[in-house]
Design a protein around this motif. Sequence first.
Motif, short mmCIF file in Angstrom:
data_model
loop_
_atom_site.label_atom_id
_atom_site.label_comp_id
_atom_site.label_asym_id
_atom_site.label_seq_id
_atom_site.Cartn_x
_atom_site.Cartn_y
_atom_site.Cartn_z
N GLU A 73 53.54 37.11 44.61
CA GLU A 73 52.40 38.02 44.83
C GLU A 73 52.03 38.10 46.30
O GLU A 73 51.74 39.18 46.82
N LEU A 74 52.03 36.94 46.97
CA LEU A 74 51.65 36.93 48.39
C LEU A 74 52.67 37.67 49.25
O LEU A 74 52.31 38.37 50.21
N ILE A 75 53.95 37.51 48.93
CA ILE A 75 54.99 38.23 49.68
C ILE A 75 54.84 39.72 49.47
O ILE A 75 54.90 40.52 50.42
N ASN A 76 54.65 40.12 48.22
CA ASN A 76 54.47 41.53 47.91
C ASN A 76 53.25 42.11 48.64
O ASN A 76 53.30 43.21 49.20
N GLU A 77 52.18 41.36 48.66
CA GLU A 77 50.97 41.82 49.34
C GLU A 77 51.22 41.99 50.83
O GLU A 77 50.77 42.97 51.44
N MET A 166 54.57 51.06 47.04
CA MET A 166 55.52 50.01 47.39
C MET A 166 56.53 50.51 48.41
O MET A 166 57.37 51.36 48.12
N ARG A 167 56.46 49.97 49.59
CA ARG A 167 57.45 50.28 50.61
C ARG A 167 58.68 49.41 50.44
O ARG A 167 59.80 49.81 50.74
N PHE A 168 58.47 48.15 49.93
CA PHE A 168 59.56 47.22 49.68
C PHE A 168 59.58 46.84 48.20
O PHE A 168 58.53 46.63 47.60
N CYS A 169 60.77 46.77 47.65
CA CYS A 169 60.95 46.39 46.26
C CYS A 169 61.68 45.05 46.18
O CYS A 169 62.50 44.72 47.05
N LEU A 170 61.39 44.32 45.14
CA LEU A 170 62.09 43.07 44.89
C LEU A 170 63.49 43.39 44.36
O LEU A 170 63.64 44.15 43.41
N VAL A 171 64.49 42.81 44.97
CA VAL A 171 65.86 42.97 44.50
C VAL A 171 66.21 41.87 43.50
O VAL A 171 66.77 42.13 42.43
N ALA A 172 65.85 40.64 43.83
CA ALA A 172 66.13 39.52 42.94
C ALA A 172 65.30 38.32 43.35
O ALA A 172 64.91 38.19 44.52
N CYS A 173 65.00 37.46 42.39
CA CYS A 173 64.38 36.18 42.70
C CYS A 173 64.85 35.15 41.69
O CYS A 173 65.21 35.48 40.56
N LYS A 174 64.85 33.89 42.12
CA LYS A 174 65.33 32.82 41.25
C LYS A 174 64.66 31.51 41.66
O LYS A 174 64.50 31.22 42.85
#
Length: 422
Positions: A73-77, A166-174
Amino acid sequence: MARTTKIIQDFRVFVGTWNVGGRTPPDGLNLHDFLQVEGSSDIYVLGFQEIVPLSAGNVLVIEDNEPAVKWLELINEALNRAQSRRNSSFSSSESLRGSKDSRSHFFHKPSLKVLSRNLRGDNALLKACNCHLDSQPAGKRRPRRHSETADEFLSMDELSSFPNAMRFCLVACKQMVGIFLSVWARRDLVQHIGHLRISCVGRGIMGCLGNKGCISISLSLHQTSFCFVCSHLASGEKEGDELKRNADVAEIMKSTQFPKTCKNPYRKAPERITDHDRVFWFGDLNYRVSLSYEETRLLLEDNDWDSLLEKDQLNVEREAGRVFCGFDEGRIFFAPTYKYSHNSDSYAGETVKSKKKRRTPAWCDRILWHGKGIEQLSYVRSESRLSDHRPVCAMFAAEVEVRSKSITRFRKGYSCTTRLDC
């Protein structure tokens, strides 16, 4: 049939690593400066270590995903702050609402799976072969259908406004116990990313559990393959402990193998780490300085980092050809990143009387790269006092092979539609 030419284009890649010492980020923690958002990178890669305490429960029983949700959430913000301010209807908490009734379907316990799905960009072939997309008209690409039964996704009304924020989208997380890796990309680049694969290697308790080890994410951007490796290697500052870290790296190299996904007979997706065109390896590598605490402190007082770096174990082991052969690292112009007293700018030994608890200051947190076509633009540390480590980040210009048709579409303003059901 039109002839397709290939052009080399530079993309900016931001890589950050941070051992957060098992501390959950406080509400309102600002990552904007750490992520150097104003630098306008195309891809952001964030690796964390110890996002949860490395207790027996977290290692042997079940992972605690709540801290990972907060970091996401913080990264997205931070990455999408400007857009989210313009769209007052969007917030990270709203991304956890269901598609029917927001009151009855609100997730009181944060879900990493749900949030990551809602932050991802739309690319139906993200996890498969997308080699043919450059020759397929954008209007004829078949989008993935929104799930009619999954309440964890957003409503169609929310979908219509959410992508614009959203200017940036999440590609992947693990997540693997305390290691957490996420990759983000500019919204218009998501359609050109494919062959997404993830591999985890545990090197902790009994040589296999996930309190130490790595998470690796492999993907292709246009015609160039990338591998991002976030690792937490063996700890310890006793003589010979560096050999354990060397062994961790060797085992990670040996054990990491990505599944075959590419169906193009003329192109083979890499299966090993160093088979990729561009590799970034980062994390708490835990290499120390081969000097006594007293000797190190004297050199630090004189800001004689060059003398300290001559005794840096990672530099010594690399120069001897015992680890990270073929990898590069930028010159270090910042102070050792470990170990700090809690909420302090003082190293642990300055405030701890017990010799058992003090640690010799060292550059544990590092970023290396492998492959041609990579230029490091910066290599710095941040000054957050959240943990006993300081975060480290680097900016790179990475060459990417792009088909001419792709560039033409990009320049005409084509971009992916960010849907949240992939």
